[in-house]
Design an enzyme around this catalytic site. Structure first.
Site: not given
Ligand code: FES
Length: 147
Positions: A37, A106
């Protein structure tokens, strides 16, 4: 909505995270990025008698990543460096009573940033070589992370 899929512990650590901030002149510093992400986490540690005497984090990321950071710093505080190196991504997620499947990535940053900070310290004191301090799984060549 009744079901949001986050445990109570995740919500607590997200709403009221522990150990947020930076340490002046840290003994060890780790920064990792999540290739899934693009979120970033930094951890600073102060070491005393081979133990983590103080630890702080800054996370530029989602709520789960903030909860993970808060939890991993709580888990690591007071531990010896060798003990803290044994904390895994899964340990952190388990300690938070799990994360929704789509947010499991995450949980990666917490243990990785902690280990990076410890290795940074070990390089400074000559215990390991700089090449041994590379962050294994999360290396993402070519991206500078602002450094
Ligand atoms: Fe990036 Fe959770 S969406 S660490």
């Amino acid at each position: 909505m009744a079901q949001i899929g986050y445990s109570k512990k995740v919500m607590e650590h997200f709403m009221n995270p522990k150990n947020v901030g930076v340490i002046e002149n840290p003994d060890g510093y780790g920064k990792v990025g999540n290739p899934v992400c693009g979120d970033l986490m930094e951890i600073c540690i102060k070491v005393k008698d081979d133990r983590i005497d103080d630890i702080k984090f800054r996370t530029f990321g989602c709520g789960s990543a903030i909860a993970v950071s808060s939890m991993v710093t709580e888990m690591a505080k007071g531990k010896t460096l060798d003990e803290a190196m044994l904390i895994t991504r899964k340990d952190v997620a388990d300690e938070l009573d799990g994360l929704p499947p789509q947010k499991m990535h995450c949980s990666n940053l917490g243990a990785d940033a902690l280990h990076a900070a410890i290795k940074n310290y070990w390089v400074k004191i000559g215990k390991i070589k700089p090449e041994e301090a590379k962050v294994e799984e999360e290396s993402h060549e070519g991206e500078s992370c602002g450094t």
